[in-house]
Design an enzyme around this catalytic site. Sequence first.
Site, PDB file in Angstrom:
ATOM      1  CG  HIS A 147      -1.642   1.236   1.516  1.00 51.46           C
ATOM      2  ND1 HIS A 147      -2.965   1.440   1.173  1.00 51.46           N
ATOM      3  CD2 HIS A 147      -1.252   2.390   2.128  1.00 51.46           C
ATOM      4  CE1 HIS A 147      -3.342   2.639   1.548  1.00 51.46           C
ATOM      5  NE2 HIS A 147      -2.320   3.241   2.136  1.00 51.46           N
ATOM      6  CD  GLU A 148       2.000   3.449   3.756  1.00 53.07           C
ATOM      7  OE1 GLU A 148       2.235   4.532   3.176  1.00 53.07           O
ATOM      8  OE2 GLU A 148       1.026   3.290   4.515  1.00 53.07           O
ATOM      9  CG  HIS A 151       0.354   6.185  -0.463  1.00 56.38           C
ATOM     10  ND1 HIS A 151      -0.744   6.862  -0.943  1.00 56.38           N
ATOM     11  CD2 HIS A 151      -0.045   5.622   0.711  1.00 56.38           C
ATOM     12  CE1 HIS A 151      -1.755   6.705  -0.109  1.00 56.38           C
ATOM     13  NE2 HIS A 151      -1.361   5.949   0.902  1.00 56.38           N
ATOM     14  CD  GLU A 224      -4.665   6.488   2.349  1.00 55.79           C
ATOM     15  OE1 GLU A 224      -4.478   5.275   2.608  1.00 55.79           O
ATOM     16  OE2 GLU A 224      -3.732   7.311   2.287  1.00 55.79           O
TER      17      GLU A 224
END
Length: 295
Positions: A147-148, A151, A224
């Site tokens: 997930h990071e 980003h 997100e």
Amino acid sequence: MMRILLFLATNLAVVLIASITLSLFGFNGFMAANGVDLNLNQLLVFCAVFGFAGSLFSLFISKWMAKMSTSTQVITQPRTRHEQWLLQTVEQLSREAGIKMPEVGIFPAYEANAFATGWNKNDALVAVSQGMLERFSYDEVKAVLAHEIGHVANGDMVTLALVQGVVNTFVMFFARIIGNFVDKVIFKNEGGRGIAYFVATIFAEVVLGFLASAITMWFSRKREFRADEAGARLAGTGAMIAALQHLRSEQGLPVHMPDSLTAFGINGGIKQGMARLFMSHPPLEERIDALRRRG
């Protein structure tokens, strides 16, 4: 770099359109008729320069600030199997996402959280809390790391900084218009800028800045969902859902992430009612549902 140039060009266009719109609606004439001698074009340029300068400066020092504010220890030589696994996992995810290996760190916090920051997708930092490493499975931590990495690969830190630059520009711009109007029209001050200008400008900046933060947070919430999709793509939908469900089970724990990093963490806390407009993250239930619909 192309993302920055395109976004700056877009924001320059926004400033020009705003200037033209104000002129077409006779705003300059209205202000002049009320004794307010204000060059709106110059004011827009002034506010854009300082609005973007603050936002971009924060972006360029974001890694340093993140390390300082969270006491993150960057892993250079792994000393434990957890650290060795972290480095190997981030290296694998970065390669699959098409970015350079970011710095990897651990920050001392009982809460389960992680964040990514950095001014460039090839010069980033990804960090995970000690609490997450201790209580989450490797598959769940991998999903959070994915997930990071999402980003970083999506350039979300740059995009959010530039959105904040636009917001800063217009908050400063309209706050100074309000300050001039209060000073010249209401208090009838004809000699320079009086105390009413400064008080009204500061008050307007606080109020407008608070309201405008809802715009920035709206962009943050959209990011997100995209990062969750990246996490599901890189680590598997099941693992990403499991990680979010584990985070949901720990929502009663306090979140100690600094405000400047909340938007870049995976866990943004809980807010109710109108406060949801100012959430940096969508509710975990909505994120889980979105992943389930994705399949």
